[in-house]
Scaffold this motif. Structure first.
Motif, short mmCIF file in Angstrom:
data_model
loop_
_atom_site.label_atom_id
_atom_site.label_comp_id
_atom_site.label_asym_id
_atom_site.label_seq_id
_atom_site.Cartn_x
_atom_site.Cartn_y
_atom_site.Cartn_z
N GLU A 103 0.84 -1.21 0.00
CA GLU A 103 0.00 0.00 0.00
C GLU A 103 0.87 1.25 0.00
OE1 GLU A 103 -3.40 2.35 0.12
OE2 GLU A 103 -3.50 0.17 0.20
N ARG A 104 1.88 1.27 0.83
CA ARG A 104 2.77 2.43 0.90
C ARG A 104 3.49 2.64 -0.43
NH1 ARG A 104 5.21 1.08 6.86
NH2 ARG A 104 3.22 1.28 7.94
N ALA A 105 3.92 1.55 -1.05
CA ALA A 105 4.62 1.67 -2.33
C ALA A 105 3.69 2.22 -3.41
CB ALA A 105 5.19 0.31 -2.75
N ARG A 106 2.42 1.79 -3.43
CA ARG A 106 1.48 2.34 -4.41
C ARG A 106 1.25 3.83 -4.17
NH1 ARG A 106 -1.20 -2.34 -2.98
NH2 ARG A 106 -2.90 -1.20 -1.95
N THR A 107 1.15 4.22 -2.90
CA THR A 107 0.98 5.63 -2.56
C THR A 107 2.18 6.44 -3.04
OG1 THR A 107 -0.43 5.13 -0.67
CG2 THR A 107 0.71 7.25 -0.64
N GLU A 108 3.38 5.93 -2.82
CA GLU A 108 4.59 6.64 -3.25
C GLU A 108 4.71 6.67 -4.77
OE1 GLU A 108 6.39 8.53 -1.33
OE2 GLU A 108 5.21 7.88 0.40
N ALA A 109 4.23 5.63 -5.45
CA ALA A 109 4.24 5.62 -6.91
C ALA A 109 3.33 6.72 -7.45
CB ALA A 109 3.82 4.26 -7.45
N LEU A 110 2.15 6.89 -6.84
CA LEU A 110 1.24 7.97 -7.24
C LEU A 110 1.87 9.33 -6.97
CD1 LEU A 110 -2.35 6.91 -6.11
CD2 LEU A 110 -1.51 7.23 -8.44
N ARG A 111 2.51 9.44 -5.81
CA ARG A 111 3.17 10.71 -5.45
C ARG A 111 4.25 11.06 -6.48
NH1 ARG A 111 2.88 12.36 -0.35
NH2 ARG A 111 2.87 10.24 0.44
N GLU A 112 5.01 10.06 -6.92
CA GLU A 112 6.05 10.28 -7.92
C GLU A 112 5.45 10.80 -9.24
OE1 GLU A 112 9.81 7.73 -9.09
OE2 GLU A 112 8.04 7.03 -10.18
N LEU A 113 4.22 10.41 -9.53
CA LEU A 113 3.54 10.88 -10.74
C LEU A 113 2.90 12.25 -10.55
CD1 LEU A 113 1.80 7.58 -11.91
CD2 LEU A 113 3.84 8.67 -12.88
N GLY A 114 2.98 12.78 -9.33
CA GLY A 114 2.45 14.10 -9.06
C GLY A 114 1.04 14.12 -8.49
N PHE A 115 0.59 12.98 -7.97
CA PHE A 115 -0.77 12.89 -7.43
C PHE A 115 -0.72 12.48 -5.97
CE2 PHE A 115 -1.17 12.56 -11.93
CZ PHE A 115 -2.29 13.31 -12.21
N GLU A 116 -1.20 13.36 -5.12
CA GLU A 116 -1.28 13.10 -3.68
C GLU A 116 -2.68 12.58 -3.38
OE1 GLU A 116 1.22 13.78 -1.42
OE2 GLU A 116 2.58 14.63 -2.90
N GLN A 117 -2.76 11.46 -2.68
CA GLN A 117 -4.07 10.88 -2.40
C GLN A 117 -4.94 11.81 -1.55
OE1 GLN A 117 -4.81 6.72 -2.16
NE2 GLN A 117 -2.62 6.30 -2.23
N ASP A 118 -4.35 12.53 -0.61
CA ASP A 118 -5.16 13.42 0.21
C ASP A 118 -5.76 14.56 -0.62
OD1 ASP A 118 -2.57 14.57 -0.02
OD2 ASP A 118 -2.84 15.70 1.83
N ARG A 119 -5.01 15.04 -1.60
CA ARG A 119 -5.55 16.10 -2.49
C ARG A 119 -6.68 15.56 -3.35
NH1 ARG A 119 -1.58 19.55 -5.89
NH2 ARG A 119 -3.54 20.55 -6.38
N LEU A 120 -6.51 14.33 -3.87
CA LEU A 120 -7.59 13.73 -4.67
C LEU A 120 -8.86 13.58 -3.83
CD1 LEU A 120 -5.62 10.98 -6.65
CD2 LEU A 120 -6.71 13.03 -7.60
N MET A 121 -8.69 13.20 -2.57
CA MET A 121 -9.85 13.06 -1.68
C MET A 121 -10.48 14.42 -1.40
SD MET A 121 -8.91 10.06 1.06
CE MET A 121 -7.30 10.65 1.54
N ARG A 122 -9.65 15.38 -1.05
CA ARG A 122 -10.13 16.71 -0.66
C ARG A 122 -10.73 17.49 -1.83
NH1 ARG A 122 -5.47 17.86 1.42
NH2 ARG A 122 -4.86 19.30 -0.19
N GLU A 123 -10.02 17.51 -2.95
CA GLU A 123 -10.40 18.36 -4.06
C GLU A 123 -11.37 17.72 -5.05
OE1 GLU A 123 -6.74 19.71 -5.81
OE2 GLU A 123 -6.10 20.70 -3.94
N ARG A 124 -11.34 16.39 -5.15
CA ARG A 124 -12.18 15.72 -6.15
C ARG A 124 -13.09 14.65 -5.57
NH1 ARG A 124 -8.73 14.91 -11.61
NH2 ARG A 124 -7.58 16.85 -11.57
#
Length: 142
Positions: free
Chosen positions: A39-60
């Protein structure tokens, strides 16, 4: 499911160290923690692509949830081991993606998994399309 994949430019590799809190009384990594590492590795992979999960939750009002897990525990990891989580996208759909994730100690394969992740609208609690800008970046990794 021993799916040892060869590293490629499409793999995301995340290093980690096994801490005391990750182990059982015998100093062996508790089985559920392998999924936490993935799970942590998938989160970091998204972060590397420029997508923060908390921002996706908050903004979209979007989130990613695990739909399915198939896992093989091949060898034990132990306290203070230096590990790598190797993640590769096997399949990318409109609202879901399938990850092949492995945990290695040096070149020794310890854990192998196939994890299906779904993108959901958090307000309606239903599957929804992966945002187009994220989808295109993920597609480049397939």
């Amino acid at each position: 499911m021993n799916t040892a994949t060869k590293p490629s430019s499409n793999c995301f590799v995340w290093p980690l160290r096994v801490y005391y809190e990750d182990t059982d009384a015998a100093g062996v990594v508790y089985y559920a923690n392998y999924l936490r590492f993935c799970e942590r590795a998938r989160t970091e992979a998204l972060r590397e692509l420029g997508f923060e999960q908390d921002r996706l939750m908050r903004e979209r009002a979007l989130g990613f949830v695990v739909k399915s897990v198939a896992a093989d525990y091949l060898r034990p990891a132990r306290l203070d081991d230096a590990l790598r989580v190797r993640s590769r996208i096997e399949r990318l759909g409109g609202a879901s993606l399938t990850f092949l994730q492995e945990i290695l100690r040096e070149e020794e394969l310890l854990f192998s998994s196939r994890i299906i992740i779904a993108c959901i609208d958090l307000t309606r609690q239903h599957p929804t399309s992966i945002p187009s800008e994220l989808h295109s970046k993920l597609k480049a990794r397939v």
